[in-house]
Scaffold this motif. Structure first.
Motif, PDB file in Angstrom:
ATOM      1  N   ALA A 143     -39.524 -27.904 -48.266  1.00 17.66           N
ATOM      2  CA  ALA A 143     -39.976 -27.674 -46.886  1.00 17.66           C
ATOM      3  C   ALA A 143     -40.556 -26.284 -46.697  1.00 17.66           C
ATOM      4  CB  ALA A 143     -38.808 -27.887 -45.923  1.00 17.66           C
ATOM      5  N   GLY A 144     -39.932 -25.258 -47.284  1.00 14.61           N
ATOM      6  CA  GLY A 144     -40.343 -23.885 -47.020  1.00 14.61           C
ATOM      7  C   GLY A 144     -41.769 -23.571 -47.403  1.00 14.61           C
ATOM      8  N   ARG A 145     -42.248 -24.150 -48.488  1.00 13.32           N
ATOM      9  CA  ARG A 145     -43.602 -23.822 -48.930  1.00 13.32           C
ATOM     10  C   ARG A 145     -44.674 -24.531 -48.115  1.00 13.32           C
ATOM     11  NH1 ARG A 145     -45.637 -27.365 -53.151  1.00 13.32           N
ATOM     12  NH2 ARG A 145     -44.187 -29.090 -53.555  1.00 13.32           N
ATOM     13  N   HIS A 146     -44.301 -25.514 -47.313  1.00 13.90           N
ATOM     14  CA  HIS A 146     -45.263 -26.213 -46.462  1.00 13.90           C
ATOM     15  C   HIS A 146     -45.212 -25.749 -45.009  1.00 13.90           C
ATOM     16  CE1 HIS A 146     -46.089 -28.962 -49.727  1.00 13.90           C
ATOM     17  NE2 HIS A 146     -44.829 -29.335 -49.792  1.00 13.90           N
ATOM     18  N   SER A 147     -44.106 -25.150 -44.626  1.00 14.35           N
ATOM     19  CA  SER A 147     -43.888 -24.886 -43.200  1.00 14.35           C
ATOM     20  C   SER A 147     -44.714 -23.704 -42.704  1.00 14.35           C
ATOM     21  CB  SER A 147     -42.399 -24.615 -42.950  1.00 14.35           C
ATOM     22  OG  SER A 147     -42.196 -24.270 -41.596  1.00 14.35           O
ATOM     23  N   PRO A 148     -45.361 -23.856 -41.532  1.00 15.00           N
ATOM     24  CA  PRO A 148     -46.079 -22.729 -40.924  1.00 15.00           C
ATOM     25  C   PRO A 148     -45.154 -21.836 -40.112  1.00 15.00           C
ATOM     26  CG  PRO A 148     -46.389 -24.673 -39.579  1.00 15.00           C
ATOM     27  CD  PRO A 148     -45.534 -25.103 -40.753  1.00 15.00           C
ATOM     28  N   VAL A 149     -43.890 -22.228 -39.973  1.00 15.11           N
ATOM     29  CA  VAL A 149     -42.928 -21.461 -39.172  1.00 15.11           C
ATOM     30  C   VAL A 149     -41.716 -21.123 -40.027  1.00 15.11           C
ATOM     31  CG1 VAL A 149     -43.681 -22.590 -37.042  1.00 15.11           C
ATOM     32  CG2 VAL A 149     -41.716 -23.517 -38.309  1.00 15.11           C
ATOM     33  N   ARG A 150     -40.929 -20.199 -39.538  1.00 14.28           N
ATOM     34  CA  ARG A 150     -39.665 -19.860 -40.183  1.00 14.28           C
ATOM     35  C   ARG A 150     -38.676 -20.972 -39.862  1.00 14.28           C
ATOM     36  NH1 ARG A 150     -38.387 -16.319 -44.211  1.00 14.28           N
ATOM     37  NH2 ARG A 150     -36.548 -15.035 -43.817  1.00 14.28           N
ATOM     38  N   LEU A 151     -37.942 -21.431 -40.870  1.00 20.60           N
ATOM     39  CA  LEU A 151     -37.000 -22.531 -40.684  1.00 20.60           C
ATOM     40  C   LEU A 151     -35.583 -22.033 -40.867  1.00 20.60           C
ATOM     41  CD1 LEU A 151     -38.726 -25.339 -42.797  1.00 20.60           C
ATOM     42  CD2 LEU A 151     -38.594 -25.230 -40.308  1.00 20.60           C
ATOM     43  N   GLY A 186     -39.149 -34.497 -46.457  1.00 20.03           N
ATOM     44  CA  GLY A 186     -40.148 -35.166 -45.634  1.00 20.03           C
ATOM     45  C   GLY A 186     -39.677 -36.411 -44.929  1.00 20.03           C
ATOM     46  N   ARG A 187     -38.346 -36.607 -44.849  1.00 19.09           N
ATOM     47  CA  ARG A 187     -37.806 -37.787 -44.165  1.00 19.09           C
ATOM     48  C   ARG A 187     -37.248 -37.421 -42.788  1.00 19.09           C
ATOM     49  NH1 ARG A 187     -39.038 -38.030 -49.698  1.00 19.09           N
ATOM     50  NH2 ARG A 187     -38.513 -40.076 -50.578  1.00 19.09           N
ATOM     51  N   GLY A 188     -37.692 -36.330 -42.217  1.00 26.32           N
ATOM     52  CA  GLY A 188     -37.120 -35.836 -40.971  1.00 26.32           C
ATOM     53  C   GLY A 188     -37.179 -36.796 -39.813  1.00 26.32           C
ATOM     54  N   ALA A 189     -38.177 -37.675 -39.791  1.00 23.42           N
ATOM     55  CA  ALA A 189     -38.306 -38.623 -38.679  1.00 23.42           C
ATOM     56  C   ALA A 189     -37.143 -39.597 -38.630  1.00 23.42           C
ATOM     57  CB  ALA A 189     -39.625 -39.384 -38.790  1.00 23.42           C
ATOM     58  N   ARG A 190     -36.457 -39.802 -39.766  1.00 25.47           N
ATOM     59  CA  ARG A 190     -35.323 -40.725 -39.812  1.00 25.47           C
ATOM     60  C   ARG A 190     -34.026 -39.949 -40.017  1.00 25.47           C
ATOM     61  NH1 ARG A 190     -36.748 -46.247 -40.128  1.00 25.47           N
ATOM     62  NH2 ARG A 190     -38.838 -46.384 -39.257  1.00 25.47           N
ATOM     63  N   THR A 191     -33.866 -38.870 -39.265  1.00 26.99           N
ATOM     64  CA  THR A 191     -32.628 -38.098 -39.322  1.00 26.99           C
ATOM     65  C   THR A 191     -32.053 -37.948 -37.919  1.00 26.99           C
ATOM     66  OG1 THR A 191     -33.716 -35.947 -39.035  1.00 26.99           O
ATOM     67  CG2 THR A 191     -33.469 -36.755 -41.300  1.00 26.99           C
ATOM     68  N   THR A 192     -30.847 -37.415 -37.870  1.00 31.81           N
ATOM     69  CA  THR A 192     -30.171 -37.184 -36.586  1.00 31.81           C
ATOM     70  C   THR A 192     -30.126 -35.690 -36.255  1.00 31.81           C
ATOM     71  OG1 THR A 192     -28.017 -37.103 -37.701  1.00 31.81           O
ATOM     72  CG2 THR A 192     -28.750 -39.241 -36.867  1.00 31.81           C
ATOM     73  N   LEU A 193     -31.054 -34.931 -36.779  1.00 32.20           N
ATOM     74  CA  LEU A 193     -31.073 -33.490 -36.568  1.00 32.20           C
ATOM     75  C   LEU A 193     -31.417 -33.126 -35.129  1.00 32.20           C
ATOM     76  CD1 LEU A 193     -33.014 -32.458 -39.801  1.00 32.20           C
ATOM     77  CD2 LEU A 193     -30.571 -32.123 -39.358  1.00 32.20           C
ATOM     78  N   THR A 194     -30.892 -31.988 -34.687  1.00 34.18           N
ATOM     79  CA  THR A 194     -31.276 -31.387 -33.422  1.00 34.18           C
ATOM     80  C   THR A 194     -32.283 -30.282 -33.711  1.00 34.18           C
ATOM     81  OG1 THR A 194     -29.112 -31.832 -32.439  1.00 34.18           O
ATOM     82  CG2 THR A 194     -30.454 -30.132 -31.395  1.00 34.18           C
ATOM     83  N   VAL A 195     -33.387 -30.277 -32.973  1.00 30.59           N
ATOM     84  CA  VAL A 195     -34.472 -29.326 -33.217  1.00 30.59           C
ATOM     85  C   VAL A 195     -34.571 -28.364 -32.042  1.00 30.59           C
ATOM     86  CG1 VAL A 195     -36.928 -29.074 -33.724  1.00 30.59           C
ATOM     87  CG2 VAL A 195     -35.709 -31.124 -34.494  1.00 30.59           C
ATOM     88  N   ASP A 196     -34.539 -27.059 -32.342  1.00 32.24           N
ATOM     89  CA  ASP A 196     -34.636 -26.035 -31.305  1.00 32.24           C
ATOM     90  C   ASP A 196     -35.707 -25.015 -31.682  1.00 32.24           C
ATOM     91  OD1 ASP A 196     -32.319 -26.728 -29.519  1.00 32.24           O
ATOM     92  OD2 ASP A 196     -31.235 -26.469 -31.408  1.00 32.24           O
ATOM     93  N   GLY A 197     -36.506 -24.655 -30.716  1.00 32.67           N
ATOM     94  CA  GLY A 197     -37.560 -23.669 -30.926  1.00 32.67           C
ATOM     95  C   GLY A 197     -38.569 -23.757 -29.810  1.00 32.67           C
ATOM     96  N   ARG A 206     -44.266 -29.895 -36.615  1.00 32.77           N
ATOM     97  CA  ARG A 206     -44.413 -31.355 -36.612  1.00 32.77           C
ATOM     98  C   ARG A 206     -45.725 -31.790 -37.259  1.00 32.77           C
ATOM     99  NH1 ARG A 206     -41.493 -34.751 -33.550  1.00 32.77           N
ATOM    100  NH2 ARG A 206     -40.915 -33.070 -32.112  1.00 32.77           N
ATOM    101  N   HIS A 207     -46.715 -30.927 -37.247  1.00 30.76           N
ATOM    102  CA  HIS A 207     -48.007 -31.278 -37.852  1.00 30.76           C
ATOM    103  C   HIS A 207     -47.936 -31.383 -39.359  1.00 30.76           C
ATOM    104  CE1 HIS A 207     -50.836 -31.601 -34.581  1.00 30.76           C
ATOM    105  NE2 HIS A 207     -50.466 -30.440 -34.084  1.00 30.76           N
ATOM    106  N   VAL A 208     -46.950 -30.720 -39.983  1.00 29.00           N
ATOM    107  CA  VAL A 208     -46.875 -30.723 -41.438  1.00 29.00           C
ATOM    108  C   VAL A 208     -45.606 -31.388 -41.982  1.00 29.00           C
ATOM    109  CG1 VAL A 208     -48.339 -28.698 -41.716  1.00 29.00           C
ATOM    110  CG2 VAL A 208     -45.878 -28.393 -41.473  1.00 29.00           C
ATOM    111  N   LEU A 209     -44.555 -31.468 -41.170  1.00 26.47           N
ATOM    112  CA  LEU A 209     -43.310 -32.086 -41.618  1.00 26.47           C
ATOM    113  C   LEU A 209     -42.749 -32.972 -40.518  1.00 26.47           C
ATOM    114  CD1 LEU A 209     -41.618 -28.983 -43.304  1.00 26.47           C
ATOM    115  CD2 LEU A 209     -42.365 -31.056 -44.487  1.00 26.47           C
ATOM    116  N   PRO A 210     -42.398 -34.210 -40.831  1.00 25.20           N
ATOM    117  CA  PRO A 210     -41.869 -35.122 -39.811  1.00 25.20           C
ATOM    118  C   PRO A 210     -40.573 -34.575 -39.207  1.00 25.20           C
ATOM    119  CG  PRO A 210     -42.477 -36.317 -41.802  1.00 25.20           C
ATOM    120  CD  PRO A 210     -42.520 -34.866 -42.152  1.00 25.20           C
ATOM    121  N   LEU A 211     -40.433 -34.794 -37.896  1.00 22.91           N
ATOM    122  CA  LEU A 211     -39.236 -34.391 -37.172  1.00 22.91           C
ATOM    123  C   LEU A 211     -38.661 -35.591 -36.424  1.00 22.91           C
ATOM    124  CD1 LEU A 211     -40.473 -31.001 -35.633  1.00 22.91           C
ATOM    125  CD2 LEU A 211     -38.868 -31.299 -37.534  1.00 22.91           C
ATOM    126  N   PRO A 212     -37.364 -35.553 -36.105  1.00 21.92           N
ATOM    127  CA  PRO A 212     -36.783 -36.675 -35.354  1.00 21.92           C
ATOM    128  C   PRO A 212     -37.359 -36.763 -33.945  1.00 21.92           C
ATOM    129  CG  PRO A 212     -35.192 -34.899 -35.645  1.00 21.92           C
ATOM    130  CD  PRO A 212     -36.378 -34.530 -36.467  1.00 21.92           C
TER     131      PRO A 212
END
Length: 212
Positions: A143-151, A186-197, A206-212
């Motif tokens: 994820a880190g090498r694709h992300s445009p933001v700090r994770l 890259g399976r973030g769309a099928r997770t139960t994660l909470t996203v804050d930012g 979201r443009h580069v990595l799927p999110l729930p």
């Protein structure tokens, strides 16, 4: 000592058997038959395995995988369940556990979560910790090498891993180690994660990595 890779191998084999050869998976364009063929050539065809990662060799890998996919599905699952042959690198002491714990966990979830009625299963505590130990490296190189933001990838207990461009906007994802590992692959769309930012940071991610 627990063998998490072996446990996930058997679980994945059971899921493949139950799903049958034509079920969808979270691997884009692959049915369960394609996934089973991939798993078999990965540890039984060292000449074809490099093409899984190296684009210049992908054509040969695809031809070998297609050839295996034409075999009876039950044979593919049986070969995978049996484990690596003695000449495989994965048969070396400790290699299966080191290389396949995450691989088989992710692919098991690729089968289990492919349908619309998926649910996140409880992960044994020891396996959850094994996934957490592997997360920093996975996050950095997946994820880190694709992300445009700090994770910031955080567990509910507050432990966290931070990767991505220094000084960039930060998005925090919170959830169990298993869910965080799936996000990095890259399976973030099928997770139960909470996203804050901030909305713009989340949207950029979201443009580069799927999110729930």
């Amino acid at each position: 000592m627990s063998n998490h890779a072996l446990a996930e191998r058997h679980r994945l084999a059971e899921l493949l058997t139950a799903a049958g050869p034509d079920a969808p998976t979270l691997c884009a364009g692959w049915t369960t038959r394609d996934l089973a063929a991939h798993l078999v050539i990965r540890e039984r065809r060292p000449d074809a395995a490099p093409g899984i990662r190296v684009g210049a060799l992908a054509g040969w890998t695809r031809r070998v995988q297609d050839g295996y996919a034409a075999r009876p599905y039950e044979e593919l699952v049986r070969l995978f369940r049996a484990g690596p042959p003695v000449h495989s690198l994965f048969a070396l002491p400790g290699a299966d556990e080191a290389a396949n714990t995450v691989e088989y966990f992710v692919h098991a979830e690729d089968v289990a979560r492919a349908g619309d009625d998926w649910t996140a299963r409880p992960v044994p505590p020891g396996r959850s910790e094994a996934l957490w130990r592997r997360l920093p490296l996975l996050a950095r190189f997946e994820a880190g090498r694709h992300s445009p933001v700090r994770l910031t990838l955080a567990r509910p207990d507050g432990q966290s891993v931070t990767v991505g461009p220094a000084g960039a906007r930060t998005v925090r994802l919170t959830g169990e180690p298993a869910e965080l590992v799936l996000f990095t692959y890259g399976r973030g769309a099928r997770t139960t994660l909470t996203v804050d930012g901030s909305p713009d940071a989340v949207e950029a991610l979201r443009h580069v990595l799927p999110l729930p």
